[in-house]
Design a protein around this motif. Structure first.
Motif, PDB file in Angstrom:
ATOM      1  N   UNK A  80      30.725  94.700 -54.269  1.00 11.00           N
ATOM      2  CA  UNK A  80      30.607  95.003 -55.692  1.00 11.00           C
ATOM      3  C   UNK A  80      29.193  94.821 -56.220  1.00 11.00           C
ATOM      4  N   UNK A  81      28.238  94.770 -55.316  1.00 11.13           N
ATOM      5  CA  UNK A  81      26.859  94.455 -55.672  1.00 11.13           C
ATOM      6  C   UNK A  81      25.915  95.535 -55.157  1.00 11.13           C
ATOM      7  N   UNK A  82      24.948  95.892 -55.983  1.00 15.21           N
ATOM      8  CA  UNK A  82      23.875  96.793 -55.575  1.00 15.21           C
ATOM      9  C   UNK A  82      22.565  96.027 -55.731  1.00 15.21           C
ATOM     10  N   UNK A  83      21.687  96.155 -54.753  1.00 14.44           N
ATOM     11  CA  UNK A  83      20.384  95.505 -54.827  1.00 14.44           C
ATOM     12  C   UNK A  83      19.309  96.573 -54.798  1.00 14.44           C
ATOM     13  N   UNK A  84      18.522  96.623 -55.874  1.00 10.87           N
ATOM     14  CA  UNK A  84      17.431  97.582 -55.964  1.00 10.87           C
ATOM     15  C   UNK A  84      16.187  96.977 -55.352  1.00 10.87           C
ATOM     16  N   UNK A  85      15.437  97.797 -54.658  1.00 12.71           N
ATOM     17  CA  UNK A  85      14.185  97.354 -54.076  1.00 12.71           C
ATOM     18  C   UNK A  85      13.223  98.510 -53.927  1.00 12.71           C
ATOM     19  N   UNK A  86      11.996  98.159 -53.705  1.00 10.90           N
ATOM     20  CA  UNK A  86      10.942  99.146 -53.462  1.00 10.90           C
ATOM     21  C   UNK A  86      10.877 100.217 -54.543  1.00 10.90           C
ATOM     22  N   UNK A  87      11.040  99.789 -55.782  1.00 11.85           N
ATOM     23  CA  UNK A  87      10.850 100.703 -56.906  1.00 11.85           C
ATOM     24  C   UNK A  87       9.377 101.075 -56.917  1.00 11.85           C
TER      25      UNK A  87
END
Length: 169
Positions: A80-87
């Motif tokens: 149930x989790x999304x992790x954003x990275x490298x924006x």
């Protein structure tokens, strides 16, 4: 001069080289801030990037102006989790709201069961931290990784986010 239209779409293997170039250009300022040219976005190889793009639990979204990739964000999905990275935003496009646009562009790509989004950035990356907190992310904890300390932030998704995602599809 006319304003270019930005198109948001998935980044696939055909654009791996362009994505690698964008990330390297975008993260130079972070490397300078931390006096560390070996931060992960600058040391990732093309083969590693392609392997990441092929992962089923990772979605990479890009922003194009015409044929040029000007922004991207990586989203790792776990339960149930999304992790954003490298924006990443091209240096000549920074400060114009494209990073914010990328934050919201991920919503239609998240599985329905996603309840929260996490992001992380360097503890001293004041502009990044300000952008995230402005858009509802709350600082949770800091974590050291070698010489760097990352700040992790979380945003709990709500009904408004679900409506925005449905309207963007």
């Amino acid at each position: 001069m006319s304003k270019a239209t930005t198109t948001i779409a998935l980044v696939d293997d055909d654009h791996a080289g362009e994505l690698l170039t964008l990330r390297r250009a975008a993260f130079v300022s972070e490397a300078q801030l931390y006096d560390d040219p070996h931060i992960p976005p600058l040391t990732q190889t093309l083969a590693e990037l392609r392997a990441d793009l092929a992962r089923e639990d990772v979605v990479t979204i890009g922003a194009w102006e015409g044929h040029r990739l000007v922004g991207s964000v990586r989203v790792e999905i776990e339960d149930q989790r999304a992790t954003l990275g490298r924006l990443a935003v091209a240096p000549d496009k920074q400060g114009r709201g494209l990073g914010t646009q990328m934050l919201f562009a991920v919503l239609p790509y998240l599985p329905e069961q996603t309840k929260e989004i996490w992001v992380f950035t360097g503890k001293d990356s004041k502009q990044n931290l300000a952008m995230y907190t402005k858009h509802g992310y709350e600082e949770q904890f800091d974590k050291a990784a070698g010489d760097l300390t990352y700040t992790y932030l979380r945003r709990v998704l709500g009904e408004l986010d679900a409506r925005n995602a449905a309207g963007s599809s």
